[in-house]
Design a protein around this motif. Structure first.
Motif, PDB file in Angstrom:
ATOM      1  N   ASN A 191     -98.027 -22.854 -31.887  1.00 41.98           N
ATOM      2  CA  ASN A 191     -98.321 -23.597 -30.662  1.00 41.98           C
ATOM      3  C   ASN A 191     -99.571 -23.119 -29.945  1.00 41.98           C
ATOM      4  O   ASN A 191    -100.394 -23.932 -29.508  1.00 41.98           O
ATOM      5  CB  ASN A 191     -97.105 -23.512 -29.736  1.00 41.98           C
ATOM      6  N   SER A 192     -99.711 -21.815 -29.827  1.00 39.86           N
ATOM      7  CA  SER A 192    -100.904 -21.322 -29.125  1.00 39.86           C
ATOM      8  C   SER A 192    -102.165 -21.651 -29.940  1.00 39.86           C
ATOM      9  O   SER A 192    -103.222 -21.937 -29.366  1.00 39.86           O
ATOM     10  CB  SER A 192    -100.801 -19.828 -28.823  1.00 39.86           C
ATOM     11  N   SER A 212     -98.092 -19.611 -25.130  1.00 37.40           N
ATOM     12  CA  SER A 212     -96.886 -20.393 -25.411  1.00 37.40           C
ATOM     13  C   SER A 212     -95.709 -19.442 -25.461  1.00 37.40           C
ATOM     14  O   SER A 212     -95.858 -18.272 -25.857  1.00 37.40           O
ATOM     15  CB  SER A 212     -97.027 -21.170 -26.723  1.00 37.40           C
ATOM     16  N   PRO A 224     -99.017 -16.187 -28.330  1.00 35.96           N
ATOM     17  CA  PRO A 224     -97.610 -16.420 -28.003  1.00 35.96           C
ATOM     18  C   PRO A 224     -97.153 -15.307 -27.061  1.00 35.96           C
ATOM     19  O   PRO A 224     -97.785 -14.238 -27.024  1.00 35.96           O
ATOM     20  CB  PRO A 224     -96.902 -16.278 -29.361  1.00 35.96           C
ATOM     21  N   VAL A 225     -96.075 -15.545 -26.327  1.00 36.50           N
ATOM     22  CA  VAL A 225     -95.442 -14.452 -25.573  1.00 36.50           C
ATOM     23  C   VAL A 225     -94.485 -13.743 -26.521  1.00 36.50           C
ATOM     24  O   VAL A 225     -93.619 -14.383 -27.128  1.00 36.50           O
ATOM     25  CB  VAL A 225     -94.698 -14.985 -24.331  1.00 36.50           C
ATOM     26  N   GLY A 271     -91.080 -19.243 -25.700  1.00 34.80           N
ATOM     27  CA  GLY A 271     -89.866 -19.966 -26.086  1.00 34.80           C
ATOM     28  C   GLY A 271     -88.933 -20.236 -24.929  1.00 34.80           C
ATOM     29  O   GLY A 271     -88.176 -21.203 -24.950  1.00 34.80           O
ATOM     30  N   ASP A 272     -88.956 -19.377 -23.927  1.00 34.32           N
ATOM     31  CA  ASP A 272     -88.025 -19.540 -22.807  1.00 34.32           C
ATOM     32  C   ASP A 272     -88.503 -20.668 -21.884  1.00 34.32           C
ATOM     33  O   ASP A 272     -89.575 -21.242 -22.096  1.00 34.32           O
ATOM     34  CB  ASP A 272     -87.861 -18.199 -22.062  1.00 34.32           C
ATOM     35  N   SER A 287    -101.737 -15.309 -32.409  1.00 33.69           N
ATOM     36  CA  SER A 287    -100.496 -15.671 -33.105  1.00 33.69           C
ATOM     37  C   SER A 287    -100.643 -15.458 -34.611  1.00 33.69           C
ATOM     38  O   SER A 287    -101.688 -15.752 -35.180  1.00 33.69           O
ATOM     39  CB  SER A 287    -100.145 -17.136 -32.867  1.00 33.69           C
ATOM     40  N   TRP A 303     -92.019 -10.472 -26.500  1.00 35.41           N
ATOM     41  CA  TRP A 303     -91.387  -9.428 -25.691  1.00 35.41           C
ATOM     42  C   TRP A 303     -92.032  -9.315 -24.305  1.00 35.41           C
ATOM     43  O   TRP A 303     -92.483  -8.274 -23.887  1.00 35.41           O
ATOM     44  CB  TRP A 303     -91.353  -8.085 -26.437  1.00 35.41           C
ATOM     45  N   PHE A 304     -92.106 -10.473 -23.668  1.00 35.91           N
ATOM     46  CA  PHE A 304     -92.465 -10.552 -22.251  1.00 35.91           C
ATOM     47  C   PHE A 304     -93.920 -10.238 -21.921  1.00 35.91           C
ATOM     48  O   PHE A 304     -94.245  -9.952 -20.776  1.00 35.91           O
ATOM     49  CB  PHE A 304     -91.487  -9.713 -21.388  1.00 35.91           C
ATOM     50  N   SER A 308     -89.777 -16.255 -19.326  1.00 38.11           N
ATOM     51  CA  SER A 308     -90.348 -15.932 -20.644  1.00 38.11           C
ATOM     52  C   SER A 308     -91.098 -14.606 -20.637  1.00 38.11           C
ATOM     53  O   SER A 308     -91.275 -13.973 -21.675  1.00 38.11           O
ATOM     54  CB  SER A 308     -91.340 -17.015 -21.067  1.00 38.11           C
ATOM     55  N   ARG A 349     -98.966 -17.311 -36.574  1.00 39.56           N
ATOM     56  CA  ARG A 349     -98.614 -18.619 -37.142  1.00 39.56           C
ATOM     57  C   ARG A 349     -99.816 -19.552 -37.075  1.00 39.56           C
ATOM     58  O   ARG A 349    -100.200 -20.018 -36.004  1.00 39.56           O
ATOM     59  CB  ARG A 349     -97.439 -19.231 -36.369  1.00 39.56           C
ATOM     60  N   LEU A 351     -92.671 -23.735 -25.514  1.00 44.21           N
ATOM     61  CA  LEU A 351     -92.744 -24.391 -26.826  1.00 44.21           C
ATOM     62  C   LEU A 351     -92.181 -23.411 -27.835  1.00 44.21           C
ATOM     63  O   LEU A 351     -92.518 -22.228 -27.770  1.00 44.21           O
ATOM     64  CB  LEU A 351     -94.207 -24.657 -27.203  1.00 44.21           C
ATOM     65  N   ASP A 352     -91.377 -23.873 -28.763  1.00 46.59           N
ATOM     66  CA  ASP A 352     -90.813 -22.872 -29.661  1.00 46.59           C
ATOM     67  C   ASP A 352     -91.157 -23.080 -31.127  1.00 46.59           C
ATOM     68  O   ASP A 352     -91.828 -22.262 -31.734  1.00 46.59           O
ATOM     69  CB  ASP A 352     -89.299 -22.759 -29.444  1.00 46.59           C
TER      70      ASP A 352
HETATM   71  C1  LIG Z   1     -91.406 -11.254 -31.972  1.00 43.57           C
HETATM   72  C2  LIG Z   1     -91.180 -12.402 -31.025  1.00 43.57           C
HETATM   73  C3  LIG Z   1     -90.983 -12.123 -29.689  1.00 43.57           C
HETATM   74  C4  LIG Z   1     -90.819 -13.165 -28.780  1.00 43.57           C
HETATM   75  N1  LIG Z   1     -90.649 -12.854 -27.460  1.00 43.57           N
HETATM   76  C5  LIG Z   1     -90.534 -13.856 -26.549  1.00 43.57           C
HETATM   77  C6  LIG Z   1     -90.394 -13.551 -25.159  1.00 43.57           C
HETATM   78  O1  LIG Z   1     -90.385 -12.401 -24.729  1.00 43.57           O
HETATM   79  N2  LIG Z   1     -90.305 -14.596 -24.298  1.00 43.57           N
HETATM   80  C7  LIG Z   1     -90.306 -15.899 -24.727  1.00 43.57           C
HETATM   81  O2  LIG Z   1     -90.180 -16.805 -23.896  1.00 43.57           O
HETATM   82  N3  LIG Z   1     -90.459 -16.211 -26.037  1.00 43.57           N
HETATM   83  C8  LIG Z   1     -90.587 -15.228 -26.960  1.00 43.57           C
HETATM   84  N4  LIG Z   1     -90.774 -15.535 -28.284  1.00 43.57           N
HETATM   85  C9  LIG Z   1     -90.932 -16.957 -28.686  1.00 43.57           C
HETATM   86  C10 LIG Z   1     -92.417 -17.348 -28.815  1.00 43.57           C
HETATM   87  O3  LIG Z   1     -93.167 -16.958 -27.665  1.00 43.57           O
HETATM   88  C11 LIG Z   1     -92.582 -18.867 -28.979  1.00 43.57           C
HETATM   89  O4  LIG Z   1     -91.924 -19.293 -30.149  1.00 43.57           O
HETATM   90  C12 LIG Z   1     -94.026 -19.294 -29.005  1.00 43.57           C
HETATM   91  O5  LIG Z   1     -94.148 -20.698 -28.843  1.00 43.57           O
HETATM   92  C13 LIG Z   1     -94.698 -18.888 -30.308  1.00 43.57           C
HETATM   93  O6  LIG Z   1     -96.073 -19.191 -30.213  1.00 43.57           O
HETATM   94  P1  LIG Z   1     -96.936 -19.502 -31.538  1.00 43.57           P
HETATM   95  O7  LIG Z   1     -96.336 -20.749 -32.128  1.00 43.57           O
HETATM   96  O8  LIG Z   1     -98.314 -19.703 -31.006  1.00 43.57           O
HETATM   97  O9  LIG Z   1     -96.820 -18.319 -32.434  1.00 43.57           O
HETATM   98  C14 LIG Z   1     -90.885 -14.517 -29.219  1.00 43.57           C
HETATM   99  C15 LIG Z   1     -91.080 -14.783 -30.583  1.00 43.57           C
HETATM  100  C16 LIG Z   1     -91.215 -13.747 -31.469  1.00 43.57           C
HETATM  101  C17 LIG Z   1     -91.442 -14.047 -32.943  1.00 43.57           C
END
Ligand SMILES: Cc1cc2nc3c(=O)[nH]c(=O)nc-3n(C[C@H](O)[C@H](O)[C@H](O)COP(=O)(O)O)c2cc1C
Length: 185
Positions: free
Chosen positions: A17-18, A123, A85-86, A125-126, A11, A88-89, A132, A13, A160-161
């Motif tokens: 979350n991850s 982690s 993080p996830v 967002g969906d 990540s 784009w799938f 997700s 960030r 987690l978002d």
């Molecule tokens: C470029 C980008 C692409 C993302 N694609 C997805 C996705 O395909 N599926 C999903 O569920 N969330 C997606 N997210 C949301 C992140 O996976 C989510 O906020 C995650 O908790 C972030 O992890 P982090 O806090 O460890 O960076 C995306 C976020 C970003 C910035």
């Protein structure tokens, strides 16, 4: 002898979350007596594999960048954690770029990860693993580590978002700490 655990964080960030969950894995592993090193891939100079195949002959990567100091760490690790993080799938480009470059160290030593325990942290967002795309990341990790004959011994994943959302879920933090303990065992 204490185990040496390497955590690769995908990540960008720092407080994401991850990363929060990966830090709990580290905490659990340290409490169980392991030495842990966490590496944030974002910001490192890790260029994409250029597919030159020199390493097939030499076991050495021609790209002289921040992967070079990482290769001996991969070889020395008794256990590995991939956190991402996830995006784009699937898992993030930061992690994918690094994993592609394992090709050289795998050509150097094909049994690099054989029998080693692996932990996964994801982690997204969906709402769940399927919507997700987290499931795609997991399928890839499963294929990869089956090929490398390593054992995925635990996967911590959650919807987690916002930055820091993981901190609101003590059960999840505990699950991550337990994974660390298992990796150290
Ligand atoms: C470029 C980008 C692409 C993302 N694609 C997805 C996705 O395909 N599926 C999903 O569920 N969330 C997606 N997210 C949301 C992140 O996976 C989510 O906020 C995650 O908790 C972030 O992890 P982090 O806090 O460890 O960076 C995306 C976020 C970003 C910035």
């Amino acid at each position: 002898m204490s185990k040496n655990i390497l955590i690769l964080k995908g990540s960008p960030r720092q407080q994401g979350n991850s990363n929060v969950l990966a830090d709990q894995v580290a905490e659990g592993a340290r409490q169980a007596g392991a030495q842990v090193e966490s590496i944030t891939l974002h910001g490192l100079d890790i260029r994409p594999c250029d597919g030159c195949d020199s390493c097939v002959e030499t076991g050495v990567c021609v790209l002289k960048d921040d992967m070079q100091p990482l290769y001996p760490k991969l070889l020395a690790a008794h256990a590995l954690v991939l956190a991402s993080p996830v995006y784009w799938f699937t898992y993030s480009a930061q992690l994918k770029t690094c994993i592609d470059r394992w090709y050289a160290v795998w050509n150097y030593r094909k049994d690099l990860f054989k029998g080693k325990p692996v932990g996964i942290v994801l982690s997204y967002g969906d709402d769940d693993l399927h919507s997700s795309g987290g499931i795609n990341a997991i399928h890839t990790f499963e294929s990869m580590f089956r090929f490398l004959q390593a054992d995925i011994i635990g996967i911590v994943h959650a919807s987690l978002d916002g930055v820091g959302d993981a901190l609101k879920h003590p059960d999840l933090l505990e699950k991550a700490r337990q994974l660390g303990g298992k990796l150290a065992g």
